[in-house]
Design a protein around this motif. Structure first.
Motif, PDB file in Angstrom:
ATOM      1  N   GLY A  74      -9.618   4.473  -2.000  1.00 30.34           N
ATOM      2  CA  GLY A  74      -9.722   4.832  -0.648  1.00 30.34           C
ATOM      3  C   GLY A  74      -8.510   5.952  -0.460  1.00 30.34           C
ATOM      4  O   GLY A  74      -8.612   6.685   0.387  1.00 30.34           O
ATOM      5  N   GLY A  75      -7.516   6.089  -1.258  1.00 31.52           N
ATOM      6  CA  GLY A  75      -6.799   7.096  -1.412  1.00 31.52           C
ATOM      7  C   GLY A  75      -7.168   8.390  -1.528  1.00 31.52           C
ATOM      8  O   GLY A  75      -7.114   9.482  -0.947  1.00 31.52           O
ATOM      9  N   TRP A  76      -8.032   8.584  -2.630  1.00 31.26           N
ATOM     10  CA  TRP A  76      -8.851   9.721  -2.825  1.00 31.26           C
ATOM     11  C   TRP A  76      -9.624   9.997  -2.015  1.00 31.26           C
ATOM     12  O   TRP A  76      -9.659  11.218  -1.534  1.00 31.26           O
ATOM     13  N   LEU A  77     -10.457   9.081  -1.286  1.00 34.79           N
ATOM     14  CA  LEU A  77     -11.307   9.539  -0.192  1.00 34.79           C
ATOM     15  C   LEU A  77     -10.535  10.151   1.152  1.00 34.79           C
ATOM     16  O   LEU A  77     -10.770  10.961   1.797  1.00 34.79           O
ATOM     17  N   ALA A  78      -9.370   9.227   1.496  1.00 38.63           N
ATOM     18  CA  ALA A  78      -8.508   9.687   2.579  1.00 38.63           C
ATOM     19  C   ALA A  78      -8.014  11.218   2.152  1.00 38.63           C
ATOM     20  O   ALA A  78      -7.953  12.111   3.059  1.00 38.63           O
ATOM     21  N   ILE A 104      -9.633  13.573   0.283  1.00 38.47           N
ATOM     22  CA  ILE A 104     -10.446  14.525   0.381  1.00 38.47           C
ATOM     23  C   ILE A 104     -10.962  14.689   1.835  1.00 38.47           C
ATOM     24  O   ILE A 104     -11.192  15.885   2.377  1.00 38.47           O
ATOM     25  N   PHE A 105     -11.118  13.825   2.918  1.00 44.22           N
ATOM     26  CA  PHE A 105     -11.651  13.807   4.051  1.00 44.22           C
ATOM     27  C   PHE A 105     -10.650  14.346   5.162  1.00 44.22           C
ATOM     28  O   PHE A 105     -10.653  14.829   6.079  1.00 44.22           O
ATOM     29  N   LEU A 106      -9.266  13.925   4.888  1.00 43.50           N
ATOM     30  CA  LEU A 106      -8.341  14.455   5.600  1.00 43.50           C
ATOM     31  C   LEU A 106      -7.647  15.807   5.316  1.00 43.50           C
ATOM     32  O   LEU A 106      -6.655  16.065   6.111  1.00 43.50           O
ATOM     33  N   ALA A 107      -7.791  16.148   4.388  1.00 46.96           N
ATOM     34  CA  ALA A 107      -7.191  17.492   3.632  1.00 46.96           C
ATOM     35  C   ALA A 107      -7.810  18.673   4.460  1.00 46.96           C
ATOM     36  O   ALA A 107      -8.744  18.837   4.871  1.00 46.96           O
TER      37      ALA A 107
END
Length: 67
Positions: free
Chosen positions: A58-62, A64-67
């Protein structure tokens, strides 16, 4: 007529004795677990590992998508 058990005695143990036996069994289980942990035989529960994996993904996905 015959009876199946001794007269005047109940087949079920008294509540206090039953509770004391439960407490002794619980204490013995705790002692055994502490001994296993001291020998290094402890394991991490599966749900803890699954939660850690979900948090990492979840941290990695956040990121990737929020950066």
């Amino acid at each position: 007529m015959t009876t199946s058990g001794p007269s005047g005695r109940s087949e079920r143990p008294e509540r206090g004795t039953e509770r004391q036996n439960w407490i002794e069994r619980r204490r013995e289980k705790i002692r055994a677990e502490v001994d296993r942990n001291r020998r290094g035989e402890y394991t991490v529960p599966t749900w803890v590992l699954a939660l850690a994996l979900v948090l990492i993904v979840g941290g990695w996905l956040a990121l990737i998508f929020l950066a």
